[in-house]
Design a protein around this motif. Structure first.
Motif, PDB file in Angstrom:
ATOM      1  N   SER A 450       0.828  -1.206   0.000  1.00  0.00           N
ATOM      2  CA  SER A 450       0.000   0.000   0.000  1.00  0.00           C
ATOM      3  C   SER A 450       0.867   1.262   0.000  1.00  0.00           C
ATOM      4  CB  SER A 450      -0.922   0.005   1.218  1.00  0.00           C
ATOM      5  OG  SER A 450      -1.806  -1.091   1.190  1.00  0.00           O
ATOM      6  N   LEU A 451       1.996   1.232   0.721  1.00  0.00           N
ATOM      7  CA  LEU A 451       2.887   2.395   0.741  1.00  0.00           C
ATOM      8  C   LEU A 451       3.470   2.673  -0.639  1.00  0.00           C
ATOM      9  CD1 LEU A 451       4.848   1.952   4.108  1.00  0.00           C
ATOM     10  CD2 LEU A 451       3.158   3.709   3.550  1.00  0.00           C
ATOM     11  N   VAL A 452       3.797   1.613  -1.370  1.00  0.00           N
ATOM     12  CA  VAL A 452       4.301   1.793  -2.733  1.00  0.00           C
ATOM     13  C   VAL A 452       3.230   2.447  -3.605  1.00  0.00           C
ATOM     14  CG1 VAL A 452       5.111   0.604  -4.810  1.00  0.00           C
ATOM     15  CG2 VAL A 452       5.899  -0.145  -2.563  1.00  0.00           C
ATOM     16  N   VAL A 453       1.998   1.958  -3.492  1.00  0.00           N
ATOM     17  CA  VAL A 453       0.895   2.519  -4.287  1.00  0.00           C
ATOM     18  C   VAL A 453       0.606   3.958  -3.847  1.00  0.00           C
ATOM     19  CG1 VAL A 453      -1.534   2.253  -4.907  1.00  0.00           C
ATOM     20  CG2 VAL A 453      -0.093   0.238  -4.667  1.00  0.00           C
ATOM     21  N   ILE A 454       0.667   4.216  -2.527  1.00  0.00           N
ATOM     22  CA  ILE A 454       0.454   5.582  -2.023  1.00  0.00           C
ATOM     23  C   ILE A 454       1.526   6.522  -2.578  1.00  0.00           C
ATOM     24  CG2 ILE A 454       0.565   7.019   0.050  1.00  0.00           C
ATOM     25  CD1 ILE A 454      -0.782   4.688   1.557  1.00  0.00           C
ATOM     26  N   GLY A 455       2.775   6.085  -2.529  1.00  0.00           N
ATOM     27  CA  GLY A 455       3.859   6.893  -3.089  1.00  0.00           C
ATOM     28  C   GLY A 455       3.659   7.161  -4.569  1.00  0.00           C
ATOM     29  N   SER A 456       3.225   6.115  -5.286  1.00  0.00           N
ATOM     30  CA  SER A 456       2.938   6.278  -6.713  1.00  0.00           C
ATOM     31  C   SER A 456       1.822   7.296  -6.938  1.00  0.00           C
ATOM     32  CB  SER A 456       2.544   4.921  -7.313  1.00  0.00           C
ATOM     33  OG  SER A 456       2.093   5.057  -8.635  1.00  0.00           O
ATOM     34  N   CYS A 457       0.780   7.235  -6.118  1.00  0.00           N
ATOM     35  CA  CYS A 457      -0.339   8.175  -6.250  1.00  0.00           C
ATOM     36  C   CYS A 457       0.106   9.608  -5.974  1.00  0.00           C
ATOM     37  CB  CYS A 457      -1.473   7.782  -5.311  1.00  0.00           C
ATOM     38  SG  CYS A 457      -2.365   6.290  -5.800  1.00  0.00           S
ATOM     39  N   PHE A 458       0.949   9.806  -4.952  1.00  0.00           N
ATOM     40  CA  PHE A 458       1.430  11.147  -4.640  1.00  0.00           C
ATOM     41  C   PHE A 458       2.242  11.721  -5.806  1.00  0.00           C
ATOM     42  CE2 PHE A 458       0.725  10.666   0.047  1.00  0.00           C
ATOM     43  CZ  PHE A 458       0.054  11.865   0.208  1.00  0.00           C
ATOM     44  N   VAL A 459       3.139  10.907  -6.355  1.00  0.00           N
ATOM     45  CA  VAL A 459       3.940  11.366  -7.493  1.00  0.00           C
ATOM     46  C   VAL A 459       3.037  11.674  -8.682  1.00  0.00           C
ATOM     47  CG1 VAL A 459       5.768  10.734  -9.112  1.00  0.00           C
ATOM     48  CG2 VAL A 459       5.968  10.093  -6.715  1.00  0.00           C
ATOM     49  N   ASN A 460       2.047  10.820  -8.917  1.00  0.00           N
ATOM     50  CA  ASN A 460       1.113  11.049 -10.024  1.00  0.00           C
ATOM     51  C   ASN A 460       0.373  12.374  -9.852  1.00  0.00           C
ATOM     52  OD1 ASN A 460       1.900   8.565 -10.947  1.00  0.00           O
ATOM     53  ND2 ASN A 460       0.066   7.494 -10.254  1.00  0.00           N
ATOM     54  N   LEU A 461      -0.063  12.649  -8.617  1.00  0.00           N
ATOM     55  CA  LEU A 461      -0.778  13.908  -8.365  1.00  0.00           C
ATOM     56  C   LEU A 461       0.129  15.116  -8.582  1.00  0.00           C
ATOM     57  CD1 LEU A 461      -2.769  12.877  -5.151  1.00  0.00           C
ATOM     58  CD2 LEU A 461      -3.733  13.362  -7.396  1.00  0.00           C
ATOM     59  N   MET A 462       1.394  14.998  -8.189  1.00  0.00           N
ATOM     60  CA  MET A 462       2.330  16.096  -8.401  1.00  0.00           C
ATOM     61  C   MET A 462       2.587  16.325  -9.895  1.00  0.00           C
ATOM     62  SD  MET A 462       3.095  17.408  -5.487  1.00  0.00           S
ATOM     63  CE  MET A 462       1.405  17.061  -5.009  1.00  0.00           C
ATOM     64  N   LEU A 463       2.664  15.224 -10.657  1.00  0.00           N
ATOM     65  CA  LEU A 463       2.873  15.354 -12.106  1.00  0.00           C
ATOM     66  C   LEU A 463       1.661  15.977 -12.785  1.00  0.00           C
ATOM     67  CD1 LEU A 463       4.606  11.922 -12.828  1.00  0.00           C
ATOM     68  CD2 LEU A 463       5.670  14.166 -12.922  1.00  0.00           C
ATOM     69  N   LEU A 464       0.472  15.592 -12.351  1.00  0.00           N
ATOM     70  CA  LEU A 464      -0.745  16.159 -12.938  1.00  0.00           C
ATOM     71  C   LEU A 464      -0.906  17.631 -12.574  1.00  0.00           C
ATOM     72  CD1 LEU A 464      -3.274  13.250 -12.408  1.00  0.00           C
ATOM     73  CD2 LEU A 464      -2.364  14.057 -14.575  1.00  0.00           C
ATOM     74  N   LYS A 465      -0.318  18.022 -11.454  1.00  0.00           N
ATOM     75  CA  LYS A 465      -0.405  19.419 -11.024  1.00  0.00           C
ATOM     76  C   LYS A 465       0.274  20.342 -12.020  1.00  0.00           C
ATOM     77  CE  LYS A 465       1.132  22.463  -7.302  1.00  0.00           C
ATOM     78  NZ  LYS A 465       1.962  22.571  -6.090  1.00  0.00           N
ATOM     79  N   VAL A 494      -4.568   3.211   4.416  1.00  0.00           N
ATOM     80  CA  VAL A 494      -4.250   3.510   5.822  1.00  0.00           C
ATOM     81  C   VAL A 494      -5.375   3.026   6.738  1.00  0.00           C
ATOM     82  CG1 VAL A 494      -3.656   5.341   7.443  1.00  0.00           C
ATOM     83  CG2 VAL A 494      -2.882   5.488   5.071  1.00  0.00           C
ATOM     84  N   LEU A 495      -6.627   3.224   6.320  1.00  0.00           N
ATOM     85  CA  LEU A 495      -7.770   2.830   7.154  1.00  0.00           C
ATOM     86  C   LEU A 495      -7.758   1.325   7.430  1.00  0.00           C
ATOM     87  CD1 LEU A 495     -10.454   3.546   8.548  1.00  0.00           C
ATOM     88  CD2 LEU A 495     -11.588   3.084   6.358  1.00  0.00           C
ATOM     89  N   PHE A 496      -7.539   0.512   6.403  1.00  0.00           N
ATOM     90  CA  PHE A 496      -7.547  -0.943   6.594  1.00  0.00           C
ATOM     91  C   PHE A 496      -6.401  -1.399   7.493  1.00  0.00           C
ATOM     92  CE2 PHE A 496      -9.861  -1.426   2.302  1.00  0.00           C
ATOM     93  CZ  PHE A 496     -11.084  -1.329   2.945  1.00  0.00           C
TER      94      PHE A 496
END
Length: 736
Positions: A450-465, A494-496
């Motif tokens: 999940s941390l790997v996917v979370i990190g990927s999502c954060f980077v993706n959001l920064m790139l889309l910004k 994180v919730l799970f």
């Protein structure tokens, strides 16, 4: 019967030849018409205009400059057309030669039906049937050979059809008739493949080598007996891939490399999943080196990485790591992350080459992103993450990064295909919580993934910004959907993890922690709205969502009952109140600057939460102070509802009206009077009749005092406002 069949075949071939001649003639006429049109346009442009002779040299000079500018702009305009993808000529070929392809397909079917008819009539034996098939295939190849000078594309298709006949004849002779052994059948298919590749190279025909590759990769299946001999199979496939690489290097035929990659990957992954063994490791490495070299052909020749070269680099790196890590995990060998590090080292050569030249363009960015991704993947694998989810998440981020760097549509398409697969794979990863007995906090395979996917999502959001305003307007729906998916993945990951580790506690404990985490998570998103490029309307929606979860948390919490029944400690009441600082900060700092406050209903939503918060939290405090057993809660609840709740509501109503007048907010005035009306109605309609005489007297006295003080305060405030207005009206007259 044989003569009839021969006549039919000859007629079909003649029809195809005539069609091609007519087609070429039509193409020639179209070209002549186009040339005439061009001449007409040029002659029109060259008509002299009546101009002053003195201006002639200047006009000529200007014309030269204009011509140079037009030439430059034309070259700049036509440059992208030279780099169009390899699929375009393939589709053009299919459109132009559709009848030819259908014709050769029909011919092969006709021969097949004839052979079947002859077999049904027992005209020929099994060996003769195979012989007819081989002779027919060779004959068709011979016809294609004689037509190659004038009909290159047509002859390639004819020869491809003949090669197909030879492959199918070999398959039938081995499987159905058992005329020769497996080794002999495999040798024949190899000879057919080698001959077809040699002919395609000699005739410079990309179409023919595609036929040859399909036959070469399907040959092992054709002569398979169901027994697995992977060592022999992949030795053959490696030799075939080396031949492909050589021809692709000499002829620049990209399509054959992709066909080989698809077939080789299918064979390798099938072998890996069915029987993971160490024998496959050298073949994974060999395949990686072959297709890595294929991807870098243009890079070494022209110092240029085209879009499909970049895509091949990404796919071969991550597919090779996936297969090798899977084998190592299944066989429990030394750390599987070593291959991710080795492949990162190989890509470092290209990165160092670009860095040494001080060229920080697309090539540098591609190598850098692949290296960082592989190193990140190595760390993820060391944390025992789930393989496919981690690889897909990192690969999706690499595709998004290269899409933003190169603006090539192909990377965008692959990203939008891959990211939903990441979400699905992550959801399957979450199901591991149901089966796990005892996972460590944070440092466990599920949450590490999940941390790997979370990190990927954060980077993706920064790139889309970093999108421009034009891109954001065009892709607003998709970008918002993507952001929601990213936020949801981070939230549930994180919730799970939290719920797994507190699953042994009571339901009240679990619900309070779950609500508090949700409230804090939404608050963080609201707080980081600008950094995450969240639109104002999106932020308004999150504020409403924040208030909704506050409403549910305040309304449903049974923290006081659980503390009194000794199921949880008294300290947990303070934990339950952790939402209060967030709510205060939201009202004072965030809401005044947002669009949320522009809608009248927002005042009612905030006021409702304020009233509920004061009412329920003071009630819970009263219960905790006075109750020692759960049996006493009901009596205390009625007492609080009749005596203290009207007072609380009256005070809040007065405050709403006061701030409404002071801040000139009519909605707050309305809310205050509505709350006051509800309180008075409740007091006179229900509470008075449930009280004893002493409580009734106390309630009326306190309420009367509050109402009188409120009335006095409102009168003073009203007079103050009137005086201020009068002074403002008098000031202009004094100035005059």
């Amino acid at each position: 019967m044989n003569s009839v069949f021969t006549i039919v075949v000859i007629l079909i071939v003649l029809l195809i030849v005539v069609y091609n001649k007519l087609s070429k003639r039509i193409d020639l006429l179209e070209k002549q018409i186009a040339d005439l049109s061009k001449k007409t346009i040029v002659s029109t442009l060259e008509e002299p205009e009546e101009t002053n002779i003195t201006n002639q040299p200047i006009r000529t000079f200007n014309e030269k400059i204009a011509f140079q500018n037009v030439k430059t702009s034309t070259e700049e305009f036509e440059e992208p057309a030279q780099q169009k993808d390899w699929l375009t000529p393939v589709f053009d070929f299919l459109k132009q030669n559709a009848l030819t392809i259908i014709g050769i397909f029909t011919l092969v079917l006709g021969i097949g039906y004839f052979v079947k008819y002859a077999i049904d009539k027992n005209w020929i034996g099994e060996t003769s049937r195979a012989g007819i098939g081989f002779i027919t295939g060779i004959a068709i190849v011979g016809i294609g050979h004689f037509l190659r000078k004038n009909y290159l594309a047509f002859s390639s298709i004819i020869m491809g059809g003949g090669i197909s006949v030879l492959y199918f004849t070999t398959t039938i002779a081995f499987r159905e008739y058992h005329i020769f052994s497996q080794n002999t059948g495999f040798l024949i298919t190899c000879l057919i493949t080698i001959a077809s590749i040699a002919m395609s190279y000699y005739y410079k025909s990309e179409i023919l080598i595609i036929f040859s590759l399909f036959g070469g990769f399907l040959a092992p299946l054709m002569i398979s007996t169901g027994q697995s001999n992977y060592l022999f199979l992949f030795t053959y496939l490696s030799v075939l891939n080396v031949g492909m690489l050589t021809i692709a290097y000499l002829k620049q035929w990209k399509s054959i490399g992709w066909i080989s990659f698809i077939f080789a990957s299918i064979y390798l992954f099938f072998w890996t999943t069915e029987n993971p063994e160490s024998t496959a490791i050298p073949f994974y490495v060999i395949t990686y080196l072959i297709f890595y070299a294929f991807a870098l052909q243009n890079y070494f020749k022209q110092n240029l990485l085209q879009q499909f070269d970049i895509l091949m680099l990404i796919l071969i790196n991550f597919s090779a790591v996936a297969g090798l890590v899977y084998i190592f995990n299944e066989m429990q060998l030394f750390p599987a992350s070593v291959f991710a590090v080795i492949f990162a080292g190989i890509n470092t050569i290209g990165w160092y080459r670009e860095h040494k030249k001080k060229d920080f363009g697309i090539n540098y960015s591609v190598f850098t992103s692949i290296i960082i991704s592989l190193i990140t993947l190595a760390f993820a694998l060391e944390l025992k993450t789930h393989l496919i989810t981690s690889i897909w998440a990192i690969e999706a981020t690499v595709l998004l990064y290269i899409w933003k760097k190169t603006d090539r549509r192909v990377f965008k398409i692959f990203f939008y295909i891959l990211f939903p697969l990441v979400i699905i794979s992550q959801m399957l990863t979450w199901t591991k919580y149901l089966d796990a007995d005892s996972l460590a906090i944070i440092f466990n395979p599920v949450f590490a993934t999940s941390l790997v996917v979370i990190g990927s999502c954060f980077v993706n959001l920064m790139l889309l910004k970093k999108d421009s305003d034009e891109e954001k307007s065009e892709l607003e729906f998709y970008e918002n959907a993507f952001k929601i998916l990213c936020f949801a993945v981070i939230y549930f990951s994180v919730l799970f993890e939290i719920l797994y580790h507190i699953s042994g506690e009571g339901l009240v404990f679990i619900f309070i922690i779950g609500f508090l985490f949700t409230i804090y998570y939404i608050f963080i998103l609201i707080l980081l709205g600008k950094k995450l490029s969240i639109s104002k309307s999106f932020q308004t929606g999150m504020i409403y969502l924040f208030l909704l979860f506050l409403f549910l948390h305040i309304l449903t919490s049974q923290v006081a009952t659980e503390i009194i029944s000794k199921k949880i400690g008294s300290y947990f009441f303070l934990v339950h109140l952790f939402y209060v600082p967030l709510f205060i900060y939201l009202i004072l700092k965030i809401i005044p600057k947002s669009e949320f406050i522009k809608v009248h209903i927002s005042f009612w939503a905030i006021s409702l939460i304020i009233v509920l918060s004061f009412s329920f939290e003071l009630y819970r405090s009263y219960i905790l102070i006075n109750a020692y057993k759960t049996d006493e809660i009901y009596t205390l609840q009625n007492h609080f509802s009749m005596l203290y709740l009207p007072i609380i509501w009256a005070v809040l109503a007065c405050l709403f009206i006061y701030f409404g007048l002071k801040k000139d907010l009519p909605e707050l005035n309305k809310i205050g009077f509505v709350l006051l009306g509800i309180m008075i109605f409740k007091l006179y309609a229900y509470d008075v009749w449930q009280m004893d005489n002493v409580s009734r007297i106390i309630a009326f006295i306190i309420l009367g005092i509050i109402l009188l003080l409120s009335s006095f305060m409102f009168q003073r405030l009203k007079n103050l406002i009137k005086n201020l207005v009068d002074k403002k009206e008098q000031t202009p007259q004094e100035n005059l």
